[in-house]
Scaffold this motif. Structure first.
Motif, PDB file in Angstrom:
ATOM      1  N   UNK A 110       0.819  -1.222   0.000  1.00  0.00           N
ATOM      2  CA  UNK A 110       0.000   0.000   0.000  1.00  0.00           C
ATOM      3  C   UNK A 110       0.849   1.268   0.000  1.00  0.00           C
ATOM      4  N   UNK A 111       1.979   1.249  -0.692  1.00  0.00           N
ATOM      5  CA  UNK A 111       2.829   2.446  -0.817  1.00  0.00           C
ATOM      6  C   UNK A 111       2.353   3.258  -2.023  1.00  0.00           C
ATOM      7  N   UNK A 112       1.242   3.945  -1.850  1.00  0.00           N
ATOM      8  CA  UNK A 112       0.610   4.604  -2.991  1.00  0.00           C
ATOM      9  C   UNK A 112       1.465   5.738  -3.562  1.00  0.00           C
ATOM     10  N   UNK A 113       2.118   6.500  -2.705  1.00  0.00           N
ATOM     11  CA  UNK A 113       2.970   7.593  -3.198  1.00  0.00           C
ATOM     12  C   UNK A 113       4.088   7.032  -4.070  1.00  0.00           C
ATOM     13  N   UNK A 114       4.666   5.916  -3.630  1.00  0.00           N
ATOM     14  CA  UNK A 114       5.699   5.263  -4.434  1.00  0.00           C
ATOM     15  C   UNK A 114       5.142   4.832  -5.778  1.00  0.00           C
ATOM     16  N   UNK A 115       3.958   4.223  -5.698  1.00  0.00           N
ATOM     17  CA  UNK A 115       3.298   3.728  -6.906  1.00  0.00           C
ATOM     18  C   UNK A 115       3.120   4.852  -7.929  1.00  0.00           C
ATOM     19  N   UNK A 116       2.576   5.973  -7.465  1.00  0.00           N
ATOM     20  CA  UNK A 116       2.347   7.102  -8.369  1.00  0.00           C
ATOM     21  C   UNK A 116       3.662   7.701  -8.858  1.00  0.00           C
ATOM     22  N   UNK A 117       4.645   7.741  -8.019  1.00  0.00           N
ATOM     23  CA  UNK A 117       5.939   8.315  -8.407  1.00  0.00           C
ATOM     24  C   UNK A 117       6.526   7.547  -9.588  1.00  0.00           C
ATOM     25  N   UNK A 118       6.488   6.211  -9.459  1.00  0.00           N
ATOM     26  CA  UNK A 118       7.032   5.390 -10.544  1.00  0.00           C
ATOM     27  C   UNK A 118       6.217   5.586 -11.812  1.00  0.00           C
ATOM     28  N   UNK A 119       4.891   5.676 -11.646  1.00  0.00           N
ATOM     29  CA  UNK A 119       4.023   5.883 -12.806  1.00  0.00           C
ATOM     30  C   UNK A 119       4.365   7.196 -13.512  1.00  0.00           C
ATOM     31  N   UNK A 120       4.602   8.256 -12.693  1.00  0.00           N
ATOM     32  CA  UNK A 120       4.963   9.560 -13.261  1.00  0.00           C
ATOM     33  C   UNK A 120       6.241   9.453 -14.084  1.00  0.00           C
ATOM     34  N   UNK A 121       7.219   8.747 -13.535  1.00  0.00           N
ATOM     35  CA  UNK A 121       8.492   8.577 -14.245  1.00  0.00           C
ATOM     36  C   UNK A 121       8.249   7.891 -15.588  1.00  0.00           C
ATOM     37  N   UNK A 122       7.427   6.844 -15.569  1.00  0.00           N
ATOM     38  CA  UNK A 122       7.154   6.119 -16.820  1.00  0.00           C
ATOM     39  C   UNK A 122       6.468   7.020 -17.848  1.00  0.00           C
ATOM     40  N   UNK A 123       5.474   7.788 -17.396  1.00  0.00           N
ATOM     41  CA  UNK A 123       4.784   8.693 -18.318  1.00  0.00           C
ATOM     42  C   UNK A 123       5.761   9.685 -18.932  1.00  0.00           C
ATOM     43  N   UNK A 124       6.610  10.245 -18.086  1.00  0.00           N
ATOM     44  CA  UNK A 124       7.563  11.246 -18.559  1.00  0.00           C
ATOM     45  C   UNK A 124       8.503  10.639 -19.598  1.00  0.00           C
ATOM     46  N   UNK A 125       8.943   9.399 -19.336  1.00  0.00           N
ATOM     47  CA  UNK A 125       9.865   8.765 -20.284  1.00  0.00           C
ATOM     48  C   UNK A 125       9.183   8.510 -21.627  1.00  0.00           C
ATOM     49  N   UNK A 126       7.960   7.989 -21.590  1.00  0.00           N
ATOM     50  CA  UNK A 126       7.230   7.719 -22.833  1.00  0.00           C
ATOM     51  C   UNK A 126       7.030   9.008 -23.626  1.00  0.00           C
ATOM     52  N   UNK A 127       6.696  10.066 -22.876  1.00  0.00           N
ATOM     53  CA  UNK A 127       6.456  11.356 -23.521  1.00  0.00           C
ATOM     54  C   UNK A 127       7.733  11.885 -24.173  1.00  0.00           C
ATOM     55  N   UNK A 128       8.851  11.768 -23.457  1.00  0.00           N
ATOM     56  CA  UNK A 128      10.126  12.267 -23.981  1.00  0.00           C
ATOM     57  C   UNK A 128      10.511  11.527 -25.259  1.00  0.00           C
ATOM     58  N   UNK A 129      10.374  10.213 -25.244  1.00  0.00           N
ATOM     59  CA  UNK A 129      10.731   9.422 -26.429  1.00  0.00           C
ATOM     60  C   UNK A 129       9.870   9.824 -27.614  1.00  0.00           C
ATOM     61  N   UNK A 130       8.574   9.993 -27.357  1.00  0.00           N
ATOM     62  CA  UNK A 130       7.667  10.334 -28.445  1.00  0.00           C
ATOM     63  C   UNK A 130       7.974  11.733 -29.006  1.00  0.00           C
ATOM     64  N   UNK A 131       8.312  12.667 -28.121  1.00  0.00           N
ATOM     65  CA  UNK A 131       8.652  14.019 -28.572  1.00  0.00           C
ATOM     66  C   UNK A 131       9.929  14.027 -29.408  1.00  0.00           C
ATOM     67  N   UNK A 132      10.892  13.210 -28.972  1.00  0.00           N
ATOM     68  CA  UNK A 132      12.160  13.109 -29.693  1.00  0.00           C
ATOM     69  C   UNK A 132      11.912  12.650 -31.131  1.00  0.00           C
ATOM     70  N   UNK A 133      11.046  11.630 -31.274  1.00  0.00           N
ATOM     71  CA  UNK A 133      10.762  11.113 -32.612  1.00  0.00           C
ATOM     72  C   UNK A 133       9.951  12.108 -33.432  1.00  0.00           C
TER      73      UNK A 133
END
Ligand SMILES: Nc1ncnc2c1ncn2[C@@H]1O[C@H](COP(=O)(O)OP(=O)(O)O)[C@@H](O)[C@H]1O
Ligand SMILES: [Mg+2]
Lengths: 251, 265
Positions: A214-237
């Motif tokens: 039940x570490x929800x803050x951790x859960x969301x933090x990791x999710x944020x990182x993943x979103x940011x990475x996907x977004x960065x890759x897509x912007x680069x392309x």
């Protein structure tokens, strides 16, 4: 976006508004599932350095890049060949279309049985998510090629390999890059879904760990990182795509 | 009335032909684009293929280029039968066929690049021909930055830089404006004089054909055939400015129009 007619806000300023809303919902204590945004941010910075996170990130990166690599290296030539050869097109197109719209998530358990509960299955899942749109776009790019470019190359003595590398690839490049961009976004989905279903490697393991505790803050933090990475890759392309736009319109 | 031109049949046999087309037939399924066509192209001269659209001009040119296979018959270039594209022929395309992602320099050098000429060598040659067609200073420009006329100059420089014996031009000036076109025609006359090459030039413009040609083959459709071969004699050596006022020029233009008019709807 202009505010009061004169102040130009930087792109995506609206995200601030959503972050604020998140903070309010979090602080209201409505649900334990949504901790305040500020807490998530603090957790994010704490989590990023931890060995568990670094390991998950590494494993995800390896699976992601390997999966995308195979999707590109196989997908582009297959798409170009399909665009060039009627026979190959008739043979493969129904399959490509089927897999493009198929619920690939349902295939992951089968892949696990076939390739084991590890990296290999995740890489193949990633490739399967990305490859079909890359094939279809490369094919579409080749099919719109100006026939007289091909004749020109032939008339100056181009071998089929020359034509492939110097004409077909470049003529189809704007479409190919568009396909790779969408393919990469799908690959992000693939790599995460693969890890979640297998859940003993990468972020799958991390998510399992956090949600079980039940570490929800951790859960969301990791999710944020993943979103940011996907977004960065897509912007680069997308930026790469803009670099070939000058001739996309005048082929 | 004295005919101002002589038929090819009366010219002496000593004429050396760079290209000979022998009994070429080409069918696209049921459509017979060319039927049993025989034609010779004397070395060092410019021969025009003139005729209404659909009479098989492009088809014939592509067969000579080796881009299309005839259904029957053969093409000889310098006495050898054509089996495919070769370094003895270069093509200038109606739609220019430039690589949009490549600079003028790379486009002009592209024929040499495909033939495996080293970069520094091919760029030196390309540079020379870029200047030759009047595009000096545009080496780094891209096709979409050029006008139609300039693009076709790039196409011409590319064809010249491979130094082929035979230049095949498919309506090269039809996509450029009238003024540019006239300049092109003058430049073409100079090229024929200075470059020791054989030109095969497709056009549907009577005036253009008469202006630039040593020999005009008039093609007619349904069935596709060579109806007449005309060799303008008197004005070829005149100054480019005076050709269009020459009585022989005007007579030939009229003559061709009267034989073609029944094919124009
Ligand atoms: N690829 C093709 N398939 C079928 N018919 C063709 C093809 N190319 C040309 N044709 C037909 O052959 C005839 C001659 O065409 P073409 O050589 O392009 O004539 P031109 O260049 O004199 O206008 C036309 O009737 C045209 O419709
Ligand atoms: Mg034509």
């Amino acid at each position: 976006m202009l505010v009061l007619g004169k102040y130009r806000l930087p792109g995506m300023s609206s995200l601030l508004l959503w972050a604020l809303l998140w903070e309010i919902v979090g602080r209201s204590g409505l649900t334990f599932f949504v901790p305040p945004f500020s807490e998530v941010c603090v957790t994010l910075f704490n989590v990023i350095g931890t060995p568990a996170f670094v390991k998950a990130l590494q494993e995800t990166a390896v699976a992601f890049f390997a999966g995308v690599f195979f999707a590109i290296v196989i997908g582009i030539p297959v798409g170009i060949l399909m665009g060039k050869s009627r026979l190959l097109d008739e043979l493969l197109l129904p399959w490509v279309n089927m897999f493009l719209s198929a619920p690939l998530t349902a295939l992951v358990p089968v892949l696990m049985v076939l390739f084991g509960f590890g990296m290999q299955a995740i890489i193949i899942t990633t490739t399967l998510f990305a490859i079909w749109i890359i094939i279809l776009n490369a094919r579409a790019g080749v099919m719109q090629i100006n026939r007289s470019l091909v004749e020109m190359a032939r008339s100056f003595g181009a071998t089929p390999m020359d034509a492939f590398v110097k004409i077909y690839f470049w003529a189809a490049l704007p479409e190919i890059l568009g396909g790779v961009r969408i393919g990469v976004i799908r690959a992000v989905k693939g790599v995460i879904i693969g890890q979640l279903l297998i859940s003993i490697v990468g972020f799958g393991a991390l998510f399992e760990l956090y949600s079980a505790n039940f570490l929800m803050a951790h859960f969301w933090a990791v999710l944020l990182v993943l979103f940011a990475m996907a977004f960065a890759v897509s912007e680069l392309l997308a930026a790469l795509e803009r670099r070939v736009a000058y001739y996309a319109a005048s082929r | 009335m004295v005919m101002p031109q002589t038929e090819r049949a009366f010219t002496p046999d000593t004429v050396d032909d760079a290209v000979t087309v022998k009994r070429i037939t080409k069918s696209y399924g049921a459509v017979e684009a060319l039927k049993n066509m025989t034609l010779s192209f004397p070395r060092g001269e410019l021969t025009s293929l003139l005729g209404p659209s659909g009479c098989g001009k492009t088809t014939l040119l592509k067969i000579i280029a080796g881009l299309l296979e005839p259904t029957s018959g053969e093409v000889l270039v310098n006495g050898r039968a054509v089996t495919g594209p070769g370094p003895d022929r270069a093509f200038v395309f109606q739609d220019f066929a430039l690589l949009p992602w490549a600079s003028v320099m790379r486009n002009v050098a592209f024929g040499l690049e495909l033939r495996g000429v080293a970069q520094s060598e091919r760029e030196a040659i390309a540079e020379k021909y870029i200047a030759h067609v009047g595009l000096k200073g545009f080496e780094r420009a891209y096709p979409h930055e050029l006008s139609g006329g300039m693009r076709q100059r790039v196409g011409l420089a590319r064809a010249l830089s491979v130094d082929a014996d035979v230049l095949l031009m498919d309506e090269p000036f039809s996509a450029v404006d009238e003024q540019t076109r006239r300049k092109f025609q003058e430049d073409l006359l100079n090229l024929v004089k200075t470059e020791n090459k054989t030109f095969i030039f497709v056009t549907h413009s009577i005036e253009e054909a008469v202006y630039v040609s040593d020999q005009i083959a008039i093609l007619l459709p349904r069935p596709s055939r060579v109806s007449q071969i005309i060799r303008p004699q008197g004005f070829r050596d005149k100054d480019v400015d005076n050709i269009r006022r020459d009585p022989e020029y005007l007579d030939i233009v009229d003559d061709i129009w009267s034989s073609l008019r029944s094919y124009v709807e």
